[in-house]
Design a protein around this motif. Structure first.
Motif, PDB file in Angstrom:
ATOM      1  N   ASP A 197       0.835  -1.064   0.188  1.00  0.00           N
ATOM      2  CA  ASP A 197      -0.188   0.135  -0.096  1.00  0.00           C
ATOM      3  C   ASP A 197       0.915   1.369   0.013  1.00  0.00           C
ATOM      4  OD1 ASP A 197       0.927  -0.422   2.600  1.00  0.00           O
ATOM      5  OD2 ASP A 197      -0.943   0.308   3.552  1.00  0.00           O
ATOM      6  N   GLY A 198       2.094   1.309  -0.190  1.00  0.00           N
ATOM      7  CA  GLY A 198       3.098   2.382  -0.146  1.00  0.00           C
ATOM      8  C   GLY A 198       4.249   2.147   0.282  1.00  0.00           C
ATOM      9  N   TRP A 199       5.023   3.368   0.461  1.00  0.00           N
ATOM     10  CA  TRP A 199       6.234   3.505   1.034  1.00  0.00           C
ATOM     11  C   TRP A 199       6.032   3.582   2.728  1.00  0.00           C
ATOM     12  CZ3 TRP A 199      10.816   2.429  -0.957  1.00  0.00           C
ATOM     13  CH2 TRP A 199      10.961   2.343  -2.143  1.00  0.00           C
ATOM     14  N   ARG A 200       6.830   2.911   3.458  1.00  0.00           N
ATOM     15  CA  ARG A 200       6.936   2.890   5.005  1.00  0.00           C
ATOM     16  C   ARG A 200       8.067   3.572   5.587  1.00  0.00           C
ATOM     17  NH1 ARG A 200       3.466  -1.446   6.587  1.00  0.00           N
ATOM     18  NH2 ARG A 200       1.644  -1.144   4.947  1.00  0.00           N
ATOM     19  N   ASP A 201       8.100   4.074   6.669  1.00  0.00           N
ATOM     20  CA  ASP A 201       9.414   4.721   7.376  1.00  0.00           C
ATOM     21  C   ASP A 201       9.697   3.518   7.987  1.00  0.00           C
ATOM     22  OD1 ASP A 201       8.622   7.071   6.069  1.00  0.00           O
ATOM     23  OD2 ASP A 201       7.872   8.177   7.917  1.00  0.00           O
ATOM     24  N   SER A 202      10.800   4.055   8.926  1.00  0.00           N
ATOM     25  CA  SER A 202      11.514   3.007   9.887  1.00  0.00           C
ATOM     26  C   SER A 202      11.994   3.797  10.949  1.00  0.00           C
ATOM     27  CB  SER A 202      12.520   2.136   9.265  1.00  0.00           C
ATOM     28  OG  SER A 202      12.341   1.362   8.308  1.00  0.00           O
ATOM     29  N   GLU A 203      11.500   3.462  12.234  1.00  0.00           N
ATOM     30  CA  GLU A 203      12.288   3.997  13.436  1.00  0.00           C
ATOM     31  C   GLU A 203      13.603   3.185  13.728  1.00  0.00           C
ATOM     32  OE1 GLU A 203      11.178   6.538  15.381  1.00  0.00           O
ATOM     33  OE2 GLU A 203       9.333   6.786  14.000  1.00  0.00           O
ATOM     34  N   LEU A 204      14.602   4.043  14.140  1.00  0.00           N
ATOM     35  CA  LEU A 204      16.069   3.502  14.216  1.00  0.00           C
ATOM     36  C   LEU A 204      16.448   3.549  15.632  1.00  0.00           C
ATOM     37  CD1 LEU A 204      18.730   2.310  13.115  1.00  0.00           C
ATOM     38  CD2 LEU A 204      19.510   4.735  12.611  1.00  0.00           C
ATOM     39  N   PHE A 205      17.005   2.317  16.169  1.00  0.00           N
ATOM     40  CA  PHE A 205      17.391   2.557  17.667  1.00  0.00           C
ATOM     41  C   PHE A 205      18.657   1.532  17.627  1.00  0.00           C
ATOM     42  CE2 PHE A 205      12.749   2.662  18.320  1.00  0.00           C
ATOM     43  CZ  PHE A 205      12.670   2.925  18.957  1.00  0.00           C
ATOM     44  N   SER A 206      19.313   1.981  18.644  1.00  0.00           N
ATOM     45  CA  SER A 206      20.757   1.298  18.669  1.00  0.00           C
ATOM     46  C   SER A 206      21.082   1.443  20.032  1.00  0.00           C
ATOM     47  CB  SER A 206      21.560   2.048  17.850  1.00  0.00           C
ATOM     48  OG  SER A 206      22.126   3.253  18.616  1.00  0.00           O
ATOM     49  N   ILE A 207      22.247   0.603  20.221  1.00  0.00           N
ATOM     50  CA  ILE A 207      22.899   0.429  21.490  1.00  0.00           C
ATOM     51  C   ILE A 207      24.343   0.237  21.550  1.00  0.00           C
ATOM     52  CG2 ILE A 207      22.282  -1.975  21.887  1.00  0.00           C
ATOM     53  CD1 ILE A 207      22.169  -1.418  25.037  1.00  0.00           C
ATOM     54  N   LEU A 208      25.271   0.937  22.228  1.00  0.00           N
ATOM     55  CA  LEU A 208      26.745   0.813  22.276  1.00  0.00           C
ATOM     56  C   LEU A 208      27.231  -0.389  22.966  1.00  0.00           C
ATOM     57  CD1 LEU A 208      27.665   4.566  21.766  1.00  0.00           C
ATOM     58  CD2 LEU A 208      27.356   2.641  20.074  1.00  0.00           C
ATOM     59  N   GLU A 209      28.343  -0.940  22.974  1.00  0.00           N
ATOM     60  CA  GLU A 209      28.917  -2.067  23.750  1.00  0.00           C
ATOM     61  C   GLU A 209      28.898  -1.373  25.318  1.00  0.00           C
ATOM     62  OE1 GLU A 209      32.623  -4.956  24.335  1.00  0.00           O
ATOM     63  OE2 GLU A 209      32.670  -3.086  22.977  1.00  0.00           O
ATOM     64  N   ASP A 210      29.648  -0.057  25.420  1.00  0.00           N
ATOM     65  CA  ASP A 210      29.792   0.415  26.943  1.00  0.00           C
ATOM     66  C   ASP A 210      28.349   0.635  27.578  1.00  0.00           C
ATOM     67  OD1 ASP A 210      29.282   2.285  25.205  1.00  0.00           O
ATOM     68  OD2 ASP A 210      30.504   3.942  26.120  1.00  0.00           O
ATOM     69  N   GLU A 211      27.432   0.826  26.927  1.00  0.00           N
ATOM     70  CA  GLU A 211      26.069   1.201  27.414  1.00  0.00           C
ATOM     71  C   GLU A 211      25.423  -0.186  27.777  1.00  0.00           C
ATOM     72  OE1 GLU A 211      24.758   4.711  24.435  1.00  0.00           O
ATOM     73  OE2 GLU A 211      24.188   3.021  23.786  1.00  0.00           O
ATOM     74  N   TRP A 212      25.613  -1.162  26.799  1.00  0.00           N
ATOM     75  CA  TRP A 212      24.995  -2.488  27.238  1.00  0.00           C
ATOM     76  C   TRP A 212      25.851  -3.022  28.538  1.00  0.00           C
ATOM     77  CZ3 TRP A 212      27.255  -7.415  27.155  1.00  0.00           C
ATOM     78  CH2 TRP A 212      26.404  -8.333  27.473  1.00  0.00           C
ATOM     79  N   ARG A 213      26.935  -2.922  28.486  1.00  0.00           N
ATOM     80  CA  ARG A 213      27.729  -3.255  29.813  1.00  0.00           C
ATOM     81  C   ARG A 213      27.537  -2.763  31.010  1.00  0.00           C
ATOM     82  NH1 ARG A 213      30.656  -7.359  27.997  1.00  0.00           N
ATOM     83  NH2 ARG A 213      31.890  -7.244  26.068  1.00  0.00           N
TER      84      ARG A 213
END
Length: 74
Positions: A52-68
């Motif tokens: 039905d058309g084009w869709r956007d995407s939300e982008l999330f991330s995590i860095l190694e030091d944040e995860w630790r």
């Protein structure tokens, strides 16, 4: 499942950054990514063409030091 994937990426694969995307209309998925400690980085416009058309995407991330840091707290 998400915690296990992040652990594998950072511990076994020695990654520095892991990212994920979701449809902006999928609030539940965005909430899960946030609970995993991932940071919302923004919206990519018109990334996927669906019937039905084009869709956007939300982008999330995590860095190694944040995860630790999260692992030390929990």
């Amino acid at each position: 499942m998400g915690k296990e994937l992040l652990a594998r990426g950072f511990e076994e694969l020695d990654l520095h950054r892991i990212y994920a995307t979701c449809d902006p209309r999928n609030v539940g998925s965005a909430r899960v990514l946030g609970k995993l400690g991932m940071t919302w980085e923004g919206r990519h416009r018109h990334t996927t063409l669906i019937r039905d058309g084009w869709r956007d995407s939300e982008l999330f991330s995590i860095l190694e030091d944040e995860w630790r840091a999260i692992q030390r707290v929990t």
